[in-house]
Design an enzyme around this catalytic site. Structure first.
Site, PDB file in Angstrom:
ATOM      1  N   ASP A 256      -1.229   9.558 -10.686  1.00 24.25           N
ATOM      2  CA  ASP A 256      -1.158   8.477 -11.671  1.00 24.25           C
ATOM      3  C   ASP A 256       0.291   8.190 -12.056  1.00 24.25           C
ATOM      4  OD1 ASP A 256      -3.890   8.279 -11.627  1.00 24.25           O
ATOM      5  OD2 ASP A 256      -4.216   9.272 -13.556  1.00 24.25           O
TER       6      ASP A 256
ATOM      7  N   GLU B 154      -4.442   2.358  -4.744  1.00 24.95           N
ATOM      8  CA  GLU B 154      -2.999   2.445  -4.530  1.00 24.95           C
ATOM      9  C   GLU B 154      -2.437   1.177  -3.904  1.00 24.95           C
ATOM     10  OE1 GLU B 154      -4.899   4.367  -0.834  1.00 24.95           O
ATOM     11  OE2 GLU B 154      -5.344   4.117  -2.970  1.00 24.95           O
TER      12      GLU B 154
ATOM     13  N   ASN C 139      -2.218  12.760  -3.598  1.00 26.52           N
ATOM     14  CA  ASN C 139      -3.108  13.205  -4.664  1.00 26.52           C
ATOM     15  C   ASN C 139      -3.634  14.611  -4.404  1.00 26.52           C
ATOM     16  OD1 ASN C 139      -3.332  11.472  -6.840  1.00 26.52           O
ATOM     17  ND2 ASN C 139      -4.897  10.186  -5.905  1.00 26.52           N
TER      18      ASN C 139
ATOM     19  N   ASP D 119       0.847  -1.190   0.000  1.00 25.73           N
ATOM     20  CA  ASP D 119       0.000   0.000   0.000  1.00 25.73           C
ATOM     21  C   ASP D 119       0.886   1.244   0.000  1.00 25.73           C
ATOM     22  OD1 ASP D 119      -2.873   1.064   0.442  1.00 25.73           O
ATOM     23  OD2 ASP D 119      -1.700   2.131   1.941  1.00 25.73           O
TER      24      ASP D 119
END
Length: 311
Positions: A194, A221, A185, A177
């Protein structure tokens, strides 16, 4: 999913109990193919499962079982069912060929072999297999990262669990993770997010050092790495190498509370080797890895924790 590298030399398995026939086929293909050999049906099944060749040249008459039974057994196993089989025989007729095609073969070659004809037919069926593999890969690839997707992971995990149960081999899984990815983000924007996921995916893929290892995007993620025939110590070492590789990308993360760069937390679950171990399901292995990931997150993140499934 984890098919052989398309750029590598094609892998052929030649199955015949007569050394002179094996030698003739070996001479025809050794220069530009990887050639494996077997002289019995059982040996052919073992080599096919271990080496996963691109194509099998199979004699119809073997000392322990006939080629039709070998072909049916290959088609019944998930790891070998997509390998094309060409029968090589001195006793072909319409009835035998019909039975061979019904068993799953793609072609027949009659002895004594003509090397040019054999090479042409093998080339044709290898091309068809490469095209089929490419279509299969596209169906199992995550569009953002280029890794295998969840569907590919589910299928491969099921097949590797069955293989591990049958052979009493270990199996390990690492769940990964990205730390504080929502904050990443929010701060850098979704395009940067991304790009970061793609970079992490490439680092994980580079860390898969064996053809049998599989890196997949699990969702969002989260990623999963499947490590067949790997005990807990080896899986933890792989996970630590992956964790360090992501940190070495040095992607700035101003909103992380554990490092100045992007990092990952990893949970590892390992099913030990041995015939007497408890049975295991895919969900149990995934849940154990997820529990180990929880330990890693609550232990401070940017670390590896493990769960050994001894009980």
């Amino acid at each position: 999913m984890n098919e052989p590298d398309p750029s590598a030399a094609p892998r052929l398995l030649v199955v015949d109990d007569q050394p002179i026939n094996i030698q003739a086929l070996y001479r025809s293909f050794a220069a530009d193919h990887q050639v494996f050999m077997a002289t019995t049906g059982q040996q052919a099944l073992q080599v096919a499962e271990q080496q996963r060749p691109d194509l099998i040249l199979l004699d119809l008459e073997l000392p322990d079982m006939d080629g039709l039974a070998v072909c049916r057994a290959l088609k019944a196993q998930e790891l070998t069912r997509d390998i094309p089989v060409i029968f090589v025989t001195a006793h072909g007729n319409d009835e035998v060929e019909t039975r061979g095609l019904e068993a799953g073969a793609v072609d027949f070659i009659h002895k004594p072999i003509n090397p040019a004809v054999v090479r042409a037919r093998v080339r044709t069926h290898l091309t068809l297999k490469q095209q089929s593999d490419q279509l299969r890969r596209l169906a199992f690839i995550d569009g953002l990262t280029g890794l295998h997707n969840r569907r590919a992971l589910d299928e491969r995990l099921n097949s590797e669990l069955r293989h591990a149960a049958r052979t009493a081999q270990p199996l390990a899984l690492a769940m990964i993770d990205v730390d504080f990815f929502k904050a990443y983000n929010d701060h850098y924007g979704h395009q940067a997010g991304d790009d970061a996921l793609r970079a992490v995916a490439q680092a994980l893929q580079r860390g898969m050092l064996r053809p049998v290892d599989l890196a997949a995007r699990y969702g969002g993620e989260e990623f999963v790495c499947l490590l067949p025939e790997t005990e807990a110590p080896g899986a933890l070492a792989v996970a630590e190498r992956l964790r360090a590789a992501v940190q070495a990308l040095a992607l700035p993360h101003a909103r992380s509370s554990v490092a100045e760069v992007l990092t990952v937390s990893i949970g590892v679950a390992a099913w030990p080797a041995g015939a007497g171990r408890p049975a295991l399901t895919p969900d149990t292995l995934l849940q154990a890895a997820d529990a180990a990931l929880y330990d890693a997150k609550h232990g401070g993140r940017n670390r590896v924790c493990g769960r050994d499934l001894e009980a």
